[in-house]
Design an enzyme around this catalytic site. Structure first.
Site, PDB file in Angstrom:
ATOM      1  N   GLU A  70     -10.622  35.141  47.216  1.00 28.94           N
ATOM      2  CA  GLU A  70     -10.738  36.459  46.597  1.00 28.94           C
ATOM      3  C   GLU A  70     -11.132  37.507  47.631  1.00 28.94           C
ATOM      4  OE1 GLU A  70     -14.373  37.560  44.571  1.00 28.94           O
ATOM      5  OE2 GLU A  70     -14.960  35.457  44.530  1.00 28.94           O
ATOM      6  N   LYS A 110     -22.836  32.297  38.188  1.00 27.94           N
ATOM      7  CA  LYS A 110     -23.990  33.012  38.730  1.00 27.94           C
ATOM      8  C   LYS A 110     -25.205  32.809  37.828  1.00 27.94           C
ATOM      9  CE  LYS A 110     -21.128  36.370  41.146  1.00 27.94           C
ATOM     10  NZ  LYS A 110     -19.805  35.832  40.756  1.00 27.94           N
TER      11      LYS A 110
END
Length: 308
Positions: A26, A160
């Site tokens: 990414e 996360k």
């Protein structure tokens, strides 16, 4: 008249043509996830980690309205250095292309573009997921919905830890996204080795992941993606007490400042970087480098299996 086709970098195009292993990367981590000038240095280190393990890196981003699968160094430098780079999820791609924008692709957009280009393995740091208080805000990352319909293997360190990890795992189950732990039966929490949740499945080698991908293709029931959850070793994680204290402080600041929506994650990550005096950044870099290495070894194993 703009040309809206996706452009493959020369090295990536040659690798795909020759059926050599390729790993998608990414670009959001380059433009939004890491501070300057560390971001460009780390982006190059990530690509080098993929090369060192025998695969070709394909960092994905948008330059002047054109999607590029396999940014060259000048394009990578541009996305790392200029202001106003848009953060692009899947829904934003066509609009940004028509606008001629520079853009960095999220996990969702990178997964979708990579799969469309014929790339089957993607390395990232941590996934997005269900946000805390989502029962009232309905705040859930587009990563989850995209992975539900995109047949790609994503190597990550879980989701996360600032998110609602348990709710995220429930949503992944509902959406039919498979999750395996890499040499673990516990789901990692990005900065933390263990997020506190069990996993049903684990694999012990890149070859086993390649076997899973081959079985999926043989069955013809592709469904969604495969998450390969690769935890940090315990001695490399962020100190759990520091993590919990910093997260509590960050959540309080979120409420105080009225931060909502897609601004939540970058706000909290910036708070972690500041409050831990860079310790969280060092952990973040270790995560993505380890994941890039593992993803490359999975891609190599998958390519070898397909050629056998």
């Amino acid at each position: 008249m703009n040309s809206f086709h996706t452009r493959l970098g020369a090295e990536v195009a040659a690798a795909l043509r020759d059926r050599r292993p390729v790993v998608a990367l990414e670009s959001t981590i380059v433009s939004h996830g890491l501070p300057r000038p560390d971001n460009l240095r780390v982006a190059r280190e990530i690509e080098q980690a993929v090369r060192a393990a025998g695969a070709v890196p394909a960092t994905i981003g948008m330059v002047g309205g054109q999607l590029v699968v396999g940014l060259d160094d000048a394009e990578l430098t541009r996305l790392a250095s200029v202001d106003g780079v848009s953060k692009l999820s899947v829904r934003d791609l066509a609009i940004a292309a028509a606008d001629g924008a520079d853009g960095a692709t999220t996990v969702a957009a990178t997964s979708a573009v990579a799969a469309a280009a014929g790339i089957g393995v993607f390395a990232t740091g941590g996934l997005g997921g269900v946000h805390r208080e989502a029962a009232t805000t309905f705040d859930e990352s587009a990563d989850l919905g995209t992975l539900a319909r995109t047949p790609i293997a994503v190597v990550c360190a879980g989701v996360k830890s600032i998110l609602d990890v348990g709710a995220t795992l429930e949503r992944l189950e509902t959406l039919g996204v498979a999750v395996v732990g890499y040499r673990t039966r516990r789901f990692p929490g990005f900065y933390l080795t263990d997020a506190g949740f069990d996993l049903d499945w684990s694999v012990d080698s890149p070859e086993q992941v390649a076997d899973v991908l081959a079985a999926r293709d043989a069955h013809g029931v592709h469904g969604g993606g495969l998450i390969v959850a690769n935890p940090l070793p315990a001695d490399e994680q962020l100190d759990p007490a520091l993590h919990d204290r910093t997260l509590a402080e960050g959540l309080a600041l979120l409420e105080r400042d009225g931060v909502t929506g897609k601004a939540v994650t970058p706000y909290l990550l910036a708070h972690f970087h500041s409050a831990t005096e860079g310790a969280s950044l060092a952990v973040n870099v270790r995560i993505i480098l380890r994941n890039a290495d593992l993803a490359a070894r999975i891609a190599v194993a998958a390519a070898g299996r397909a050629a056998a």
